[in-house]
Design an enzyme around this catalytic site. Structure first.
Site, PDB file in Angstrom:
ATOM      1  N   LYS A  51      -8.804  -9.340  -4.790  1.00  0.00           N
ATOM      2  CA  LYS A  51      -8.898  -8.321  -5.836  1.00  0.00           C
ATOM      3  C   LYS A  51     -10.061  -8.601  -6.802  1.00  0.00           C
ATOM      4  O   LYS A  51     -10.600  -7.685  -7.415  1.00  0.00           O
ATOM      5  CB  LYS A  51      -7.584  -8.234  -6.612  1.00  0.00           C
ATOM      6  CG  LYS A  51      -6.366  -7.887  -5.753  1.00  0.00           C
ATOM      7  CD  LYS A  51      -6.339  -6.436  -5.331  1.00  0.00           C
ATOM      8  CE  LYS A  51      -5.100  -6.115  -4.505  1.00  0.00           C
ATOM      9  NZ  LYS A  51      -5.115  -4.743  -3.967  1.00  0.00           N
TER      10      LYS A  51
ATOM     11  N   GLU B 176      -3.232  -0.381 -12.607  1.00  0.00           N
ATOM     12  CA  GLU B 176      -1.876  -0.529 -12.090  1.00  0.00           C
ATOM     13  C   GLU B 176      -1.814  -1.877 -11.385  1.00  0.00           C
ATOM     14  O   GLU B 176      -2.831  -2.410 -10.961  1.00  0.00           O
ATOM     15  CB  GLU B 176      -1.593   0.581 -11.082  1.00  0.00           C
ATOM     16  CG  GLU B 176      -2.158   0.349  -9.663  1.00  0.00           C
ATOM     17  CD  GLU B 176      -3.685   0.336  -9.571  1.00  0.00           C
ATOM     18  OE1 GLU B 176      -4.359   0.802 -10.521  1.00  0.00           O
ATOM     19  OE2 GLU B 176      -4.208  -0.168  -8.554  1.00  0.00           O
TER      20      GLU B 176
ATOM     21  N   SER C 201      -5.716 -12.631   2.435  1.00  0.00           N
ATOM     22  CA  SER C 201      -6.166 -11.924   1.235  1.00  0.00           C
ATOM     23  C   SER C 201      -5.787 -12.618  -0.068  1.00  0.00           C
ATOM     24  O   SER C 201      -6.395 -12.360  -1.097  1.00  0.00           O
ATOM     25  CB  SER C 201      -5.628 -10.502   1.251  1.00  0.00           C
ATOM     26  OG  SER C 201      -4.224 -10.515   1.376  1.00  0.00           O
TER      27      SER C 201
HETATM   28  C1  LIG Z   1      -2.915 -10.927  -1.867  1.00  0.00           C
HETATM   29  C2  LIG Z   1      -2.848  -9.452  -1.663  1.00  0.00           C
HETATM   30  N1  LIG Z   1      -3.162  -8.939  -0.470  1.00  0.00           N
HETATM   31  C3  LIG Z   1      -3.112  -7.630  -0.226  1.00  0.00           C
HETATM   32  C4  LIG Z   1      -2.706  -6.725  -1.187  1.00  0.00           C
HETATM   33  C5  LIG Z   1      -2.620  -5.276  -0.833  1.00  0.00           C
HETATM   34  O1  LIG Z   1      -3.707  -4.525  -1.279  1.00  0.00           O
HETATM   35  P1  LIG Z   1      -4.828  -3.985  -0.328  1.00  0.00           P
HETATM   36  O2  LIG Z   1      -4.152  -3.342   0.838  1.00  0.00           O
HETATM   37  O3  LIG Z   1      -5.591  -3.032  -1.145  1.00  0.00           O
HETATM   38  O4  LIG Z   1      -5.678  -5.125   0.115  1.00  0.00           O
HETATM   39  C6  LIG Z   1      -2.391  -7.201  -2.462  1.00  0.00           C
HETATM   40  C7  LIG Z   1      -1.982  -6.243  -3.512  1.00  0.00           C
HETATM   41  O5  LIG Z   1      -1.495  -6.510  -4.532  1.00  0.00           O
HETATM   42  C8  LIG Z   1      -2.459  -8.600  -2.702  1.00  0.00           C
HETATM   43  O6  LIG Z   1      -2.145  -9.105  -3.895  1.00  0.00           O
END
Ligand SMILES: Cc1ncc(COP(=O)(O)O)c(C=O)c1O
Lengths: 395, 272
Positions: A98, A120, A380
């Site tokens: 993020k 949000e 992520s």
């Molecule tokens: C570590 C992590 N991965 C994935 C996501 C999902 O978001 P996105 O699909 O936009 O990557 C989030 C959302 O809060 C997150 O904190």
């Protein structure tokens, strides 16, 4: 997986009305139209401006800790019979991808002369990242978060407060991400002249889906060249990423979309907008949406607050429709098992969201993903934020 | 700004729908226009509320079809929408019940675009016409996105009310007004629906800007909360839409009589 040559153009700029095929658009109250247009213009010129790009790259390097490494998982690979590489977004400042997005939007907000950020958050990662960017750029910051998520992500609420942000609990609807977005939009409708809405994923009205994907493409661009180094110039066979709104997946896919790589997005079984949704319009975009026969949005249910969302970014709906990416699901229990397995075999505790991608990998290895394949998974975010919840769930 | 062919067609008086014809006639006769908003399906007696409001001096009526995610609405109408949905309100049922009412003034539904999109543009438009509903207000369907719905609505004879906001660029006001049928809905302030202590300065300004570019009826809504504010904004506007202040009374347990008495006060305020 064979990919027609014409797909080279996919994941470029959307149409002038913000469309990816039939998906996307700008379905917002008239009050926000001027701000969306202003943002589109500001982003377009910033993104074409070497000065802006240089400052953004410098911040990603010196502040966010990029580039993040690609880690080869030897013990997990042995276990699964496929070669597993992880793109380590968990190692960035604030602990998830993020940060890539908010540093870019923070810079843009400053360029546009906005003094305040609203956002949000579901898992709290985007809220923490936005609060971080606000502190970095000296902006006021208000974060909307559903009361269910405030409870399950207590630590992140505290982090946001420490960073100087105000967290407003949202007690309407399902009290999760969807309702936090509604409330952030209502705030923006009232404050649009001084406030930038720092949306956290590849969703919402044009230009957000495009802009956030571009701000996240650093994941895929880095990973592609890192993979080529590790794989003697080759690409992986499969690239996996979890999909909530879809930003880490979109950023990852953008780096590989013009190759023959099998792109796979993994949705939470209880929030599988592509897997189980139908076309609809909410939060400013036309996309796939979990809804009932009347058009009322259905509440998603997932152990992962970040994937607890009934919609999905419009570009994913498009990639699914044209067949350039495929979307699968992972359920709560297998996600917990996957979180455990990565922790025990590699010494890396993943967040619950990317544990969905790992869960699918574990299920598909030796089947849909043949033994001997090379798979890149975007990790992520790190698992610290989920430790308390996972502790309860594993008891 | 050049007139599009379809715009020109719909400018002709012959094409006027009941909503616009009624509002124009009243305005041209020197009357200020009052369009109250009621959330459809809010209680078992909501149809009686509609009748009472119509009889208490409304020129037309806006009926909300509740949506799960009403981003243009503040706490009052959010609560009303949630309650109506919990009571089992559905778009089809609300429209059908409107068809059974005969209130003698034009009706418009106010809802969010996904309700229309899910039903299907043509099917939704025909449902309205069959129920005798004249207009539709879709606050999350701005000018650039309205085309598909507008074609279906025009073909079926549904009047699509368009919204303009304080942030709308000057060069966008005229195209918005040209596309609007029934009336032009000027959003009185930057913000979502809900009562405010004072009328926003932007409300009168919005009305002035719209009156300068259109002769269609210009109504101001959002943040018009009591007879004094209604009267104040009517110094510039042709009329007002009043929602949250009325809906709050219904949420607090008020029925047809309370609704009628408040609408009567509003009427007296703008007639003043
Ligand atoms: C570590 C992590 N991965 C994935 C996501 C999902 O978001 P996105 O699909 O936009 O990557 C989030 C959302 O809060 C997150 O904190």
């Amino acid at each position: 997986m064979a990919v027609p040559a014409s797909f080279g153009a996919t994941m470029g700029e959307p149409s002038p009305t913000g469309r990816f095929g039939e998906f996307g658009g700008r379905f917002v109250p008239e009050s926000l139209i001027a701000a969306c247009k202003e943002l589109e213009g500001a982003f377009r010129s910033a993104w074409g401006d070497p000065g802006f790009r240089g400052e953004y790259a410098r911040l990603l390097r010196d502040y966010a800790g990029r580039p993040t490494p690609v880690t080869e998982c030897r013990r997990l690979s042995d276990r699964l019979g496929v070669r597993v590489l992880l793109k380590r977004e968990d190692l960035t400042h604030t602990g998830s991808h993020k940060i890539n997005n908010v540093v870019g939007q923070g810079l843009l907000a400053r360029t546009m002369g906005k003094r305040r950020l609203v956002a949000e958050t579901g898992a709290g990662q985007h809220g923490v990242a936005t609060a971080t960017a606000a502190a970095l750029f000296g902006l006021e910051c208000v974060i909307y978060m559903g009361t269910v998520d405030v409870r399950r992500q207590e630590l992140n609420v505290f982090r946001m407060n420490l960073l100087g942000a105000e967290v407003r609990a949202v007690d309407s609807g399902s009290r999760t991400l969807k309702d936090a977005i509604n409330e952030a939009m209502r705030d923006w409708v009232a404050t649009v002249e001084t406030t930038h809405y720092c949306l956290g994923s590849v969703m919402g009205p044009h230009p957000y889906p495009w802009m956030v994907r571009e701000l996240q493409r650093v994941i895929g661009d880095e990973a592609r060249s890192q993979c080529r180094e590790v794989l003697d110039g080759a690409d992986p066979d499969v690239v996996l990423a979890c999909v909530g709104g879809g930003s880490n997946a979109a950023g990852t896919f953008a780096g590989f979309v013009d190759t023959r790589v099998d792109l796979v997005g993994v949705e939470a079984a209880g929030g599988a907008a592509i897997g189980r949704g139908v076309p609809g319009v909410v939060h400013g975009m036309r996309s796939q949406l979990l809804q009932d026969e009347d058009g009322q949005v259905v509440e998603a249910h997932s152990i992962s607050a970040g994937l607890d969302y009934p919609g999905v970014g419009p570009e994913h709906a498009y990639l699914a429709e044209v067949g350039r990416a495929r979307y699968v699901e992972a359920g709560d229990q297998e996600v917990l098992d996957a979180l455990r397995l990565l922790s025990e075999t590699e010494g890396i505790i993943p967040a619950l969201e990317p544990a969905h991608a790992l869960a699918y990998l574990i299920r598909a290895a030796g089947g849909e993903i043949p033994t001997g394949s090379t798979v890149l998974v975007t990790l992520s975010g790190r698992g610290d934020k989920d430790a308390a919840e996972v502790m309860e769930l594993l008891r | 700004m050049s007139q599009s062919l379809s715009g020109a067609t719909h400018e002709t008086p012959a094409a006027l729908g009941a909503l616009e014809a009624t509002l124009r006639a009243a305005r041209d006769a020197g009357r200020k226009l009052l369009v109250p908003y009621v959330t459809g399906g809010l209680s078992s007696e909501w149809c009686d509320v509609v009748r009472a409001v119509a009889a208490a001096g409304a020129d037309a009526l806006e009926v909300g079809i509740p949506f799960s995610d009403p981003i243009m609405d503040g706490p009052t109408i959010q609560a009303a929408s949630a309650r109506a949905l919990a009571e089992g309100a559905t778009p089809a049922r609300i429209v059908a019940e409107l068809g059974d009412l005969d209130v003698g003034i034009p009706l418009a539904v106010m809802t969010y675009y996904n309700i229309v999109f899910r039903t299907g543009h043509r099917r939704f438009a025909h449902r309205l016409i069959e129920a005798g509903v004249s207009g539709a207000i879709l606050p999350d369907l701005p000018l650039d996105e309205v085309g598909e719905w507008a074609r279906a609505a025009d073909d079926a004879g549904v009047e699509t009310v368009m919204l303009a906001a304080p942030t709308t660029a000057d060069d966008q006001l005229e195209p918005i007004c040209r596309r609007a049928h029934g009336f032009v809905y000027g959003v009185g302030l930057l913000g979502v629906t809900g009562e405010r202590d004072e009328l926003a300065v932007s409300a009168r300004r919005m009305a002035q800007r719209l009156k300068a570019v259109t002769d269609k009826p210009v109504l101001i809504g959002v943040g018009v909360s009591n007879p004094e504010q209604a009267r104040e904004v009517c110094a510039e506007a042709d009329g007002v839409v009043v929602g949250s202040a009325l809906v709050r009374r219904l949420l607090d347990g008020g029925g047809p009589e309370e609704a009628a008495s408040f609408v009567g006060e509003l009427r007296a305020g703008i007639d003043g």
